[in-house]
Design a protein around this motif. Structure first.
Motif, PDB file in Angstrom:
ATOM      1  N   PHE A 196       0.914  -1.271  -0.002  1.00 41.28           N
ATOM      2  CA  PHE A 196       0.046   0.189   0.021  1.00 41.28           C
ATOM      3  C   PHE A 196       0.914   1.235  -0.007  1.00 41.28           C
ATOM      4  CE2 PHE A 196      -3.226  -2.679   2.454  1.00 41.28           C
ATOM      5  CZ  PHE A 196      -3.627  -3.207   1.321  1.00 41.28           C
ATOM      6  N   GLU A 197       2.020   1.190   0.384  1.00 42.33           N
ATOM      7  CA  GLU A 197       3.254   2.387   0.488  1.00 42.33           C
ATOM      8  C   GLU A 197       4.419   1.741  -0.107  1.00 42.33           C
ATOM      9  OE1 GLU A 197       2.199   5.249   1.630  1.00 42.33           O
ATOM     10  OE2 GLU A 197       0.587   4.848   3.243  1.00 42.33           O
ATOM     11  N   ALA A 198       5.161   2.748  -0.839  1.00 42.93           N
ATOM     12  CA  ALA A 198       6.643   2.355  -1.313  1.00 42.93           C
ATOM     13  C   ALA A 198       7.430   2.972  -0.444  1.00 42.93           C
ATOM     14  CB  ALA A 198       6.623   2.915  -2.546  1.00 42.93           C
ATOM     15  N   PRO A 199       8.519   2.094   0.154  1.00 46.96           N
ATOM     16  CA  PRO A 199       9.460   2.911   0.879  1.00 46.96           C
ATOM     17  C   PRO A 199      10.317   4.263   0.070  1.00 46.96           C
ATOM     18  CG  PRO A 199      10.081   0.468   0.379  1.00 46.96           C
ATOM     19  CD  PRO A 199       9.134   1.015  -0.538  1.00 46.96           C
ATOM     20  N   SER A 200      10.569   5.223   0.862  1.00 43.28           N
ATOM     21  CA  SER A 200      11.383   6.301   0.482  1.00 43.28           C
ATOM     22  C   SER A 200      12.749   5.881   0.273  1.00 43.28           C
ATOM     23  CB  SER A 200      11.284   7.596   1.557  1.00 43.28           C
ATOM     24  OG  SER A 200       9.929   7.717   1.985  1.00 43.28           O
ATOM     25  N   ALA A 201      13.219   5.034   0.885  1.00 41.64           N
ATOM     26  CA  ALA A 201      14.704   4.547   0.699  1.00 41.64           C
ATOM     27  C   ALA A 201      14.553   2.978   0.962  1.00 41.64           C
ATOM     28  CB  ALA A 201      15.630   5.282   1.395  1.00 41.64           C
ATOM     29  N   GLY A 202      15.427   2.086   0.360  1.00 44.36           N
ATOM     30  CA  GLY A 202      15.482   0.974   0.777  1.00 44.36           C
ATOM     31  C   GLY A 202      14.826  -0.151  -0.102  1.00 44.36           C
ATOM     32  N   LYS A 203      14.640  -1.321   0.312  1.00 47.96           N
ATOM     33  CA  LYS A 203      13.913  -2.311  -0.516  1.00 47.96           C
ATOM     34  C   LYS A 203      12.803  -3.078   0.359  1.00 47.96           C
ATOM     35  CE  LYS A 203      17.554  -3.195  -3.977  1.00 47.96           C
ATOM     36  NZ  LYS A 203      18.324  -3.936  -4.823  1.00 47.96           N
ATOM     37  N   ALA A 204      11.690  -3.244   0.086  1.00 50.53           N
ATOM     38  CA  ALA A 204      10.729  -4.387   0.351  1.00 50.53           C
ATOM     39  C   ALA A 204      10.641  -5.499  -0.334  1.00 50.53           C
ATOM     40  CB  ALA A 204       9.400  -3.695   0.686  1.00 50.53           C
ATOM     41  N   LEU A 205      10.893  -6.809  -0.093  1.00 51.85           N
ATOM     42  CA  LEU A 205      10.781  -7.965  -1.087  1.00 51.85           C
ATOM     43  C   LEU A 205      10.132  -9.080  -0.563  1.00 51.85           C
ATOM     44  CD1 LEU A 205      14.932  -8.443  -1.415  1.00 51.85           C
ATOM     45  CD2 LEU A 205      13.352  -6.830  -2.813  1.00 51.85           C
ATOM     46  N   MET A 206       9.282  -9.746  -1.412  1.00 56.28           N
ATOM     47  CA  MET A 206       8.922 -11.103  -1.303  1.00 56.28           C
ATOM     48  C   MET A 206       9.362 -12.025  -2.242  1.00 56.28           C
ATOM     49  SD  MET A 206       4.820 -12.046  -0.917  1.00 56.28           S
ATOM     50  CE  MET A 206       4.167 -13.703  -0.692  1.00 56.28           C
ATOM     51  N   TRP A 207       9.800 -13.043  -1.506  1.00 56.30           N
ATOM     52  CA  TRP A 207      10.410 -14.313  -2.293  1.00 56.30           C
ATOM     53  C   TRP A 207      11.733 -13.524  -3.192  1.00 56.30           C
ATOM     54  CZ3 TRP A 207      10.123 -18.193   0.320  1.00 56.30           C
ATOM     55  CH2 TRP A 207       9.137 -18.963   0.624  1.00 56.30           C
ATOM     56  N   GLY A 208      12.204 -12.561  -2.556  1.00 56.62           N
ATOM     57  CA  GLY A 208      13.338 -11.910  -3.212  1.00 56.62           C
ATOM     58  C   GLY A 208      13.110 -11.102  -4.322  1.00 56.62           C
ATOM     59  N   ARG A 209      11.863 -10.776  -4.568  1.00 59.07           N
ATOM     60  CA  ARG A 209      11.420  -9.916  -5.696  1.00 59.07           C
ATOM     61  C   ARG A 209      10.754  -8.404  -5.015  1.00 59.07           C
ATOM     62  NH1 ARG A 209       9.270 -14.708  -7.023  1.00 59.07           N
ATOM     63  NH2 ARG A 209      10.472 -15.916  -9.106  1.00 59.07           N
ATOM     64  N   PRO A 210      10.975  -7.516  -5.535  1.00 56.40           N
ATOM     65  CA  PRO A 210      10.523  -6.107  -4.973  1.00 56.40           C
ATOM     66  C   PRO A 210       8.843  -6.099  -4.978  1.00 56.40           C
ATOM     67  CG  PRO A 210      12.207  -5.575  -6.495  1.00 56.40           C
ATOM     68  CD  PRO A 210      12.035  -6.987  -6.910  1.00 56.40           C
ATOM     69  N   ILE A 211       8.396  -5.686  -3.910  1.00 61.60           N
ATOM     70  CA  ILE A 211       7.088  -5.311  -3.695  1.00 61.60           C
ATOM     71  C   ILE A 211       6.570  -4.310  -4.691  1.00 61.60           C
ATOM     72  CG2 ILE A 211       5.113  -5.086  -2.131  1.00 61.60           C
ATOM     73  CD1 ILE A 211       6.780  -6.951  -0.018  1.00 61.60           C
ATOM     74  N   GLY A 212       5.700  -4.421  -5.479  1.00 64.49           N
ATOM     75  CA  GLY A 212       5.340  -3.352  -6.353  1.00 64.49           C
ATOM     76  C   GLY A 212       4.003  -2.891  -5.992  1.00 64.49           C
ATOM     77  N   GLY A 213       3.385  -3.289  -5.282  1.00 65.96           N
ATOM     78  CA  GLY A 213       1.786  -2.983  -4.967  1.00 65.96           C
ATOM     79  C   GLY A 213       1.285  -4.053  -4.527  1.00 65.96           C
ATOM     80  N   PRO A 214      -0.115  -4.094  -3.736  1.00 67.18           N
ATOM     81  CA  PRO A 214      -1.040  -4.868  -3.355  1.00 67.18           C
ATOM     82  C   PRO A 214      -1.080  -6.187  -4.235  1.00 67.18           C
ATOM     83  CG  PRO A 214      -1.863  -2.818  -3.264  1.00 67.18           C
ATOM     84  CD  PRO A 214      -0.745  -2.590  -4.239  1.00 67.18           C
ATOM     85  N   GLU A 215      -1.122  -7.301  -3.476  1.00 63.29           N
ATOM     86  CA  GLU A 215      -1.170  -8.497  -4.144  1.00 63.29           C
ATOM     87  C   GLU A 215      -2.125  -9.432  -3.550  1.00 63.29           C
ATOM     88  OE1 GLU A 215       2.114 -10.579  -5.771  1.00 63.29           O
ATOM     89  OE2 GLU A 215       2.606  -8.734  -6.902  1.00 63.29           O
ATOM     90  N   PRO A 216      -2.917 -10.243  -3.983  1.00 58.69           N
ATOM     91  CA  PRO A 216      -3.795 -11.478  -3.079  1.00 58.69           C
ATOM     92  C   PRO A 216      -2.672 -12.283  -2.156  1.00 58.69           C
ATOM     93  CG  PRO A 216      -4.409 -11.455  -5.196  1.00 58.69           C
ATOM     94  CD  PRO A 216      -3.346 -10.546  -5.404  1.00 58.69           C
ATOM     95  N   THR A 217      -1.460 -12.547  -2.757  1.00 61.32           N
ATOM     96  CA  THR A 217      -0.495 -13.264  -2.030  1.00 61.32           C
ATOM     97  C   THR A 217      -0.300 -12.453  -0.424  1.00 61.32           C
ATOM     98  OG1 THR A 217       1.404 -12.189  -3.123  1.00 61.32           O
ATOM     99  CG2 THR A 217       0.498 -14.392  -3.729  1.00 61.32           C
ATOM    100  N   ARG A 218      -0.240 -11.279  -0.320  1.00 64.80           N
ATOM    101  CA  ARG A 218      -0.249 -10.601   0.902  1.00 64.80           C
ATOM    102  C   ARG A 218      -1.602 -10.117   1.287  1.00 64.80           C
ATOM    103  NH1 ARG A 218       3.459  -9.007  -2.192  1.00 64.80           N
ATOM    104  NH2 ARG A 218       2.469  -6.970  -2.560  1.00 64.80           N
ATOM    105  N   GLY A 219      -2.300 -10.672   2.322  1.00 63.53           N
ATOM    106  CA  GLY A 219      -3.585 -10.217   2.547  1.00 63.53           C
ATOM    107  C   GLY A 219      -3.563  -9.534   3.914  1.00 63.53           C
ATOM    108  N   MET A 220      -4.562  -8.470   4.060  1.00 67.18           N
ATOM    109  CA  MET A 220      -4.425  -7.512   5.174  1.00 67.18           C
ATOM    110  C   MET A 220      -5.705  -7.587   5.925  1.00 67.18           C
ATOM    111  SD  MET A 220      -2.289  -4.757   6.096  1.00 67.18           S
ATOM    112  CE  MET A 220      -2.234  -3.215   6.915  1.00 67.18           C
TER     113      MET A 220
END
Length: 259
Positions: free
Chosen positions: A61-85
């Motif tokens: 839902f938010e993008a980092p201002s700096a650094g990386k957020a990854l799922m299975w080693g790939r950048p998180i680019g937006g909401p996906e069903p694999t990550r449920g809130m």
């Protein structure tokens, strides 16, 4: 297998800055966190320490201002069903029944009607709401609504469930019952859970690891692996020893102003 060595979620030197009118808010600073598949991780800290911001970055839902957020080693680019809130206020569709709320995700993905029905039946039963399948949110208690919210995320094929103080609005007895039910679901499904709470006791009762965050700007102060056997007894000496240690870590930063 490569997947088993790669964390399901990884936060690398993540910072988040918000601009609020003429004020700059440093919500997170240089956060690092690695979560393996199947772990139950709790984030605790005072209001303003960046717990929910970190959760929203993992959700996409938010993008980092700096650094990386990854799922299975790939950048998180937006909401996906694999990550449920799962939110504290349930966020159910009031015009849909329990069945249709849970089936919304699978149906939106264009799955065959028979698959949607089978999926919904499975997760309605998992959260113990078969008798309320045709009820609407306004006919349910708070605890039931939260069970529907959890089932809706699971039915959408989530690998990671992100929970932002999901039991915070519930009475003590309902909260304890849902904690037990969540643990049962977690143990039966092998889900990965990241759970935000203000309660040290709740964090110790539920998780494998308790991550303590400090405000101003939000930092990860310590990452604490728990060796307590399950089921856990909140009145046991071992449980209360851990509560004292984590409480000291959390409250040593109360002198700092929360953002």
């Amino acid at each position: 297998m490569a997947e088993s060595k790669t964390p399901i979620v990884e936060i690398r030197q993540v910072s988040k800055v918000f601009q609020l009118q003429d004020q700059t808010i440093h919500a997170l600073s240089d956060a690092n966190l690695s979560i393996r598949k199947g772990e139950f991780v709790c984030l605790i800290g005072a209001s303003g320490c960046g717990k929910s911001t970190l959760l929203r970055i993992i959700a996409g839902f938010e993008a980092p201002s700096a650094g990386k957020a990854l799922m299975w080693g790939r950048p998180i680019g937006g909401p996906e069903p694999t990550r449920g809130m799962v939110f504290q206020d349930y966020a159910l569709f009031p015009w849909l029944s329990v069945r249709d709320n849970i089936g919304f995700g699978p149906q939106s993905r264009g799955l065959p009607r028979s698959v949607v029905r089978e999926t919904v039946d499975k997760f309605i039963e998992l959260v113990g709401l078969s008798k309320f399948a045709n009820a609407y949110p306004h006919q349910l208690s708070g605890g039931m609504k939260q069970r529907v919210a959890i089932a809706r995320v699971l039915a959408n094929d989530a690998e990671v469930v992100l929970m932002d103080e999901p039991f915070g609005a519930l009475d003590a007895m309902t909260r304890e019952r849902l904690q037990d039910e969540l643990l049962d679901i977690w143990q039966r499904t092998g889900l990965t859970v990241v759970f935000v709470t203000h309660s040290i006791e709740e964090a110790i009762f539920l998780s494998n690891r308790v991550v303590v965050m400090t405000p101003g700007p939000g930092r990860i102060e310590s990452d604490n692996a728990l060796q307590l056997a399950r089921p856990r007894d909140v009145s046991s000496p071992a449980f209360n020893d851990i509560r004292r240690v984590l409480g000291a870590k959390l409250h040593s930063h109360h002198g700092k102003k929360a953002a």
